[in-house]
Design a protein around this motif. Structure first.
Motif, PDB file in Angstrom:
ATOM      1  N   ILE A 115       0.546  -1.102   0.134  1.00 54.76           N
ATOM      2  CA  ILE A 115       0.148   0.086   0.088  1.00 54.76           C
ATOM      3  C   ILE A 115       1.106   1.203  -0.454  1.00 54.76           C
ATOM      4  N   PHE A 116       1.760   1.481   0.633  1.00 48.88           N
ATOM      5  CA  PHE A 116       2.560   2.333   0.814  1.00 48.88           C
ATOM      6  C   PHE A 116       3.577   2.628  -1.213  1.00 48.88           C
ATOM      7  N   GLY A 117       3.684   2.046  -1.683  1.00 53.44           N
ATOM      8  CA  GLY A 117       4.362   1.537  -2.505  1.00 53.44           C
ATOM      9  C   GLY A 117       3.397   2.244  -4.104  1.00 53.44           C
ATOM     10  N   LEU A 118       1.892   2.059  -3.671  1.00 50.61           N
ATOM     11  CA  LEU A 118       1.503   1.860  -4.640  1.00 50.61           C
ATOM     12  C   LEU A 118       0.930   3.055  -3.772  1.00 50.61           C
ATOM     13  N   PHE A 119       0.882   4.185  -3.145  1.00 56.75           N
ATOM     14  CA  PHE A 119       0.119   5.209  -2.698  1.00 56.75           C
ATOM     15  C   PHE A 119       1.521   6.483  -3.400  1.00 56.75           C
ATOM     16  N   HIS A 120       2.398   5.882  -3.007  1.00 56.91           N
ATOM     17  CA  HIS A 120       3.831   6.212  -3.157  1.00 56.91           C
ATOM     18  C   HIS A 120       3.965   6.777  -4.635  1.00 56.91           C
ATOM     19  N   LEU A 121       3.760   5.830  -5.632  1.00 56.08           N
ATOM     20  CA  LEU A 121       3.602   6.019  -6.797  1.00 56.08           C
ATOM     21  C   LEU A 121       2.012   7.411  -7.048  1.00 56.08           C
ATOM     22  N   ILE A 122       0.795   6.343  -6.357  1.00 56.34           N
ATOM     23  CA  ILE A 122      -0.261   7.969  -6.712  1.00 56.34           C
ATOM     24  C   ILE A 122      -0.573   9.542  -7.084  1.00 56.34           C
ATOM     25  N   ALA A 123       0.624   9.219  -5.153  1.00 54.84           N
ATOM     26  CA  ALA A 123       0.981  10.977  -4.724  1.00 54.84           C
ATOM     27  C   ALA A 123       1.569  11.283  -4.721  1.00 54.84           C
ATOM     28  N   LEU A 124       2.903  10.915  -6.110  1.00 56.54           N
ATOM     29  CA  LEU A 124       4.338  10.565  -6.572  1.00 56.54           C
ATOM     30  C   LEU A 124       5.164  12.569  -6.295  1.00 56.54           C
ATOM     31  N   ARG A 125       4.297  13.630  -6.779  1.00 52.16           N
ATOM     32  CA  ARG A 125       4.247  14.943  -6.347  1.00 52.16           C
ATOM     33  C   ARG A 125       4.696  15.179  -4.321  1.00 52.16           C
TER      34      ARG A 125
ATOM     35  N   PHE B 153      12.639  11.072  -8.953  1.00 46.61           N
ATOM     36  CA  PHE B 153      13.096   9.670  -9.620  1.00 46.61           C
ATOM     37  C   PHE B 153      13.296   9.142  -7.759  1.00 46.61           C
ATOM     38  N   TRP B 154      12.953   9.867  -6.626  1.00 50.07           N
ATOM     39  CA  TRP B 154      13.930   9.218  -5.268  1.00 50.07           C
ATOM     40  C   TRP B 154      12.580   8.850  -4.865  1.00 50.07           C
ATOM     41  N   ALA B 155      11.229   9.361  -5.008  1.00 51.08           N
ATOM     42  CA  ALA B 155       9.872   9.488  -4.820  1.00 51.08           C
ATOM     43  C   ALA B 155       9.673   8.225  -5.037  1.00 51.08           C
ATOM     44  N   ALA B 156       9.246   8.176  -6.797  1.00 54.97           N
ATOM     45  CA  ALA B 156       9.293   6.345  -7.583  1.00 54.97           C
ATOM     46  C   ALA B 156      10.392   5.437  -6.961  1.00 54.97           C
ATOM     47  N   LEU B 157      11.624   5.656  -7.237  1.00 49.16           N
ATOM     48  CA  LEU B 157      12.403   4.601  -6.764  1.00 49.16           C
ATOM     49  C   LEU B 157      12.008   3.441  -5.099  1.00 49.16           C
ATOM     50  N   THR B 158      11.535   4.816  -4.492  1.00 51.11           N
ATOM     51  CA  THR B 158      10.889   4.619  -2.688  1.00 51.11           C
ATOM     52  C   THR B 158       9.792   3.486  -2.846  1.00 51.11           C
ATOM     53  N   GLY B 159       9.113   4.486  -3.696  1.00 48.04           N
ATOM     54  CA  GLY B 159       6.761   3.421  -4.057  1.00 48.04           C
ATOM     55  C   GLY B 159       7.951   1.985  -4.930  1.00 48.04           C
ATOM     56  N   ILE B 160       8.595   1.629  -6.071  1.00 55.24           N
ATOM     57  CA  ILE B 160       8.552   0.297  -6.475  1.00 55.24           C
ATOM     58  C   ILE B 160       9.667  -0.588  -5.021  1.00 55.24           C
ATOM     59  N   ALA B 161      10.001   0.169  -4.430  1.00 55.80           N
ATOM     60  CA  ALA B 161      11.060  -0.349  -3.113  1.00 55.80           C
ATOM     61  C   ALA B 161       9.938  -1.130  -2.247  1.00 55.80           C
ATOM     62  N   PHE B 162       9.019  -0.114  -1.942  1.00 53.86           N
ATOM     63  CA  PHE B 162       7.981  -1.127  -0.757  1.00 53.86           C
ATOM     64  C   PHE B 162       7.457  -1.936  -1.545  1.00 53.86           C
ATOM     65  N   PHE B 163       6.990  -1.963  -2.380  1.00 57.13           N
ATOM     66  CA  PHE B 163       5.975  -2.519  -3.627  1.00 57.13           C
ATOM     67  C   PHE B 163       6.895  -3.583  -3.900  1.00 57.13           C
ATOM     68  N   LEU B 164       7.865  -4.170  -4.147  1.00 55.90           N
ATOM     69  CA  LEU B 164       8.475  -5.139  -4.359  1.00 55.90           C
ATOM     70  C   LEU B 164       8.538  -5.614  -2.481  1.00 55.90           C
ATOM     71  N   ALA B 165       9.146  -5.134  -1.313  1.00 57.35           N
ATOM     72  CA  ALA B 165       9.008  -5.492  -0.193  1.00 57.35           C
ATOM     73  C   ALA B 165       8.270  -6.854   0.501  1.00 57.35           C
ATOM     74  N   GLY B 166       7.504  -5.386   0.088  1.00 57.58           N
ATOM     75  CA  GLY B 166       5.485  -6.149   0.352  1.00 57.58           C
ATOM     76  C   GLY B 166       5.142  -7.247  -0.483  1.00 57.58           C
ATOM     77  N   SER B 167       5.617  -7.005  -1.588  1.00 57.27           N
ATOM     78  CA  SER B 167       5.071  -8.677  -2.746  1.00 57.27           C
ATOM     79  C   SER B 167       6.017  -9.780  -2.106  1.00 57.27           C
ATOM     80  N   ALA B 168       6.790  -9.376  -2.437  1.00 54.13           N
ATOM     81  CA  ALA B 168       8.126 -10.802  -1.044  1.00 54.13           C
ATOM     82  C   ALA B 168       7.353 -11.899  -0.452  1.00 54.13           C
TER      83      ALA B 168
END
Length: 326
Positions: A201-211, A226-241
């Motif tokens: 959820i953190f990762g998806l919200f990071h990507l939705i509210a990127l600004r 870039f860092w906000a998007a990278l953080t969102g992707i990292a959150f999403f991948l970690a949670g999925s794993a």
């Protein structure tokens, strides 16, 4: 972490060598048995120490959250939105004091083995109540701003933050039970989803509210989006794993490392600028508890896996067969 990997390799090699003792000399097999008997308690002791480190992060984070409630005489609106109930409590500061004392007692109790189970139950109860506050935020948010995806994810973000802190309390509570018991198996499954879904959820919200998240990136770091998007992707991948169980231990440890970096670069520095802002303090303190949550989960899974590997080695070491020279 490196030492743990070396111990795993040694245990596997020594076990296989000792099991096939008919192909080696008796004195070599005997030494292998001695090394196995030494590594077994050493491995368990190291796992216990790593688990305790996570407990200190989580316990102190919980206790500090309570201290903030007492110091301000109020609930932290960014994590404990009691206002969402829509009830104007005349003595709300008294409730904040009670909640603060509860959190301090729970956080300190979880640090000692004798009271850890009680502290875990008390911590889980507090965070579940805070999570319930967020459920009322859905109605308030939709009524004020309409059915917007950013509003729904924003409220879900706050709800997920509190549920994430219930996971380590569940692990500590069931860790005293037998490893093969139904309680520990169900507790492990519950903790996995409570810890795994929030980062998604953190990762998806990071990507939705990127600004919005790009503005949180420290000014001395370029390319905020870039860092906000990278953080969102990292959150999403970690949670999925963590949810899938694929490389879940590594994901939990890397997530703890990322949160630790956030603590140093994002959460802690604003405290010195906004010293009298409870929300600023609350964000930094929450992050400490979240780091502990990830660490506790990772070491819990590691200890269960180690126990499954070590038990055959214990049986072999205890049997002391007499190898025959080929």
């Amino acid at each position: 972490m490196v030492i743990s990997m070396v111990q795993n390799v040694l245990l596997k090699w020594l076990y296989s060598m000792y099991h096939c003792g008919h192909t080696i000399r008796p004195e070599v097999a005997k030494r292998a048995s001695i090394v196995i008997e030494f590594l077994i308690p050493a491995k368990r002791l190291m796992g216990d120490q790593q688990m305790k480190a996570g407990l200190w992060f989580y316990g102190l984070g919980t206790a500090l959250t309570g201290i903030l409630n007492i110091a301000w005489g109020a609930f932290d609106a960014s994590h404990q939105p009691i206002q969402a109930l829509g009830i104007n409590f005349p003595d709300q500061h008294l409730l904040a004091y009670v909640a603060g004392l509860w959190l301090v007692a729970a956080g300190l109790a979880i640090l000692w083995q004798r009271s850890a189970k009680i502290g875990a139950a008390a911590s889980a109860t507090a965070y579940l109540i805070f999570a319930a506050f967020w459920l009322f935020r859905y109605q308030a948010g939709v009524h004020a701003l309409g059915w917007r995806i950013d509003v729904l994810f924003g409220v879900t973000f706050g709800l997920a933050q509190q549920l994430m802190l219930v996971a380590p309390a569940a692990i500590v509570y069931v860790s005293t039970a037998s490893p093969d018991s139904l309680l520990q198996k169900r507790g492990a499954i519950t903790a996995r989803w409570m810890l795994g879904l929030p980062p998604v959820i953190f990762g998806l919200f990071h990507l939705i509210a990127l600004r919005v998240f790009a503005t949180i990136v420290p000014h001395w770091m370029s390319f905020g989006y870039f860092w906000a998007a990278l953080t969102g992707i990292a959150f999403f991948l970690a949670g999925s794993a963590i949810c899938s169980g694929i490389m879940d231990v590594q994901a939990a440890r890397l997530l703890a490392l990322m949160l630790l970096l956030f603590e140093g670069f994002v959460e802690a520095p604003p405290i010195f600028i906004r010293l009298h802002d409870q929300a600023t303090w609350g964000a930094a303190v929450y992050n400490l508890a979240a780091i502990g949550a990830c660490w506790i989960f990772a070491e819990f899974l590691t200890s269960r896996a180690d126990r499954e590997r070590i038990e055959p080695a214990e049986n072999v070491a205890a049997s002391h067969p007499q190898p025959v020279v080929a």
